[in-house]
Design a protein around this motif. Sequence first.
Motif, PDB file in Angstrom:
ATOM      1  N   SER A  31       0.943  -1.203   0.072  1.00  0.00           N
ATOM      2  CA  SER A  31       0.007   0.098   0.149  1.00  0.00           C
ATOM      3  C   SER A  31       0.948   1.347  -0.069  1.00  0.00           C
ATOM      4  N   ASP A  32       2.343   0.932   0.136  1.00  0.00           N
ATOM      5  CA  ASP A  32       3.024   2.150  -0.018  1.00  0.00           C
ATOM      6  C   ASP A  32       3.745   2.264  -1.417  1.00  0.00           C
ATOM      7  N   GLU A  33       5.143   2.430  -1.165  1.00  0.00           N
ATOM      8  CA  GLU A  33       5.849   2.712  -2.589  1.00  0.00           C
ATOM      9  C   GLU A  33       6.579   1.347  -3.071  1.00  0.00           C
ATOM     10  N   ASP A  34       6.510   0.142  -2.697  1.00  0.00           N
ATOM     11  CA  ASP A  34       7.052  -0.836  -3.056  1.00  0.00           C
ATOM     12  C   ASP A  34       6.165  -1.630  -4.014  1.00  0.00           C
ATOM     13  N   VAL A  35       5.105  -1.193  -4.499  1.00  0.00           N
ATOM     14  CA  VAL A  35       4.293  -2.070  -5.579  1.00  0.00           C
ATOM     15  C   VAL A  35       5.166  -2.080  -6.874  1.00  0.00           C
ATOM     16  N   LYS A  36       4.934  -3.338  -7.377  1.00  0.00           N
ATOM     17  CA  LYS A  36       5.778  -3.748  -8.768  1.00  0.00           C
ATOM     18  C   LYS A  36       4.714  -4.601  -9.296  1.00  0.00           C
ATOM     19  N   MET A  37       4.804  -4.230 -10.728  1.00  0.00           N
ATOM     20  CA  MET A  37       3.813  -5.141 -11.623  1.00  0.00           C
ATOM     21  C   MET A  37       4.473  -5.343 -13.015  1.00  0.00           C
ATOM     22  N   GLY A  60       3.641   4.992 -13.213  1.00  0.00           N
ATOM     23  CA  GLY A  60       4.227   4.404 -12.201  1.00  0.00           C
ATOM     24  C   GLY A  60       5.410   5.494 -11.580  1.00  0.00           C
ATOM     25  N   GLU A  61       6.000   6.236 -12.456  1.00  0.00           N
ATOM     26  CA  GLU A  61       6.778   7.236 -11.935  1.00  0.00           C
ATOM     27  C   GLU A  61       6.166   8.247 -11.094  1.00  0.00           C
ATOM     28  N   GLU A  62       4.881   8.478 -11.559  1.00  0.00           N
ATOM     29  CA  GLU A  62       4.056   9.779 -10.969  1.00  0.00           C
ATOM     30  C   GLU A  62       3.503   9.307  -9.788  1.00  0.00           C
ATOM     31  N   LYS A  63       3.160   8.014  -9.454  1.00  0.00           N
ATOM     32  CA  LYS A  63       2.502   7.510  -8.401  1.00  0.00           C
ATOM     33  C   LYS A  63       3.643   6.530  -7.376  1.00  0.00           C
ATOM     34  N   GLY A  64       4.781   6.413  -7.899  1.00  0.00           N
ATOM     35  CA  GLY A  64       5.730   5.561  -7.047  1.00  0.00           C
ATOM     36  C   GLY A  64       5.556   4.199  -6.906  1.00  0.00           C
TER      37      GLY A  64
END
Length: 335
Positions: A31-37, A60-64
């Motif tokens: 839920s933070d900045e470590d989301v990877k897809m 992704g760069e915009e939202k982290g």
Amino acid sequence: MSFTTPMTRTLLGMAVGLALSAGPLTAQAQSDEDVKMGFIVKKPEQAWFINEQEAATALGEEKGFEVVRLSGEDGQEVLSAIDNLNSQGAQGFVICPPDVRLGPAIMNRAKQYGMKVVTVDDRFIGSDGEPMENVPHLGMSGYKIGEQVGNAIAEEMDNRGWDPDEVAALRITNYELPTAKERTDGATAALLESGFKKDNIFDAPQQNTDTSSAFSAASPVFSKRGDFEHWVIYALNEESVLGGVRASEQYGLDPDQVIGVGINGSGAAFAEFSREKPTGFHGTVAVSSTMHGRQSADNLYQWITDGEKPKANTETTGKLMTRDNWQDVREELGL
């Protein structure tokens, strides 16, 4: 009988404590900045898919969050890509599959890893031959966009004063792909409604969805039907229509004898419109590949972070882009 030492009890207590703390830490990471897809596409060299992946990466760069751009040109490569994503700790992926019938196999592999999946452009088909409603999808309304193609061709025929009875249609087909069939069926229906003769529509089945495959499929049709001076060309995308246009040129037809209308609105069309002299490629029904890439990635991101599963099926339509207006339409759609 079982027994434990004080040291054993201490180690067990530490293990339980770590196990209990792992859940909240993992949830916080997603839920933070470590989301990877992942973003897996079937034709990574085509401008449409380049735009989609770039748009997802920019979001992704915009939202982290991080987007891993991968190729999946056949079933084995898709499964390898999913394995790759798992090894990198990805929580899910967006995919345009190379074959919609691979849906069940792809979902089985994704479930093994606990990954969420969103399809874009081409929708998974289940073993029953029906769309897999449990997999969120974002794509074009194939039939409606096909109708836009047919109407654009009919309008241009009228502008040129062509007699429908004396015009042949090259329908470049790929009936293995439901999306392709929807588009060409829609175009055919619109043409017939405009007064086009059904007997003047000739099929050119292509093995792939690119320009070279369409060229190979179209060439024999022109050779066999040399009694027609005027031709219209349509297919599932603009690359395929361009293959038909190139075949018409090789056969000896002039640009003013051909009306080709594609679907997508990508670099292939831009390059054709930028040529010094017009060709038989009249136009394309442009859809925002940028929007498709951005929206599908955002849908997956919200699902991963908020648990909000996207709609089962979201459909878009397009806008006719021609040599006269392509730059304005490109700017309007953010292409």
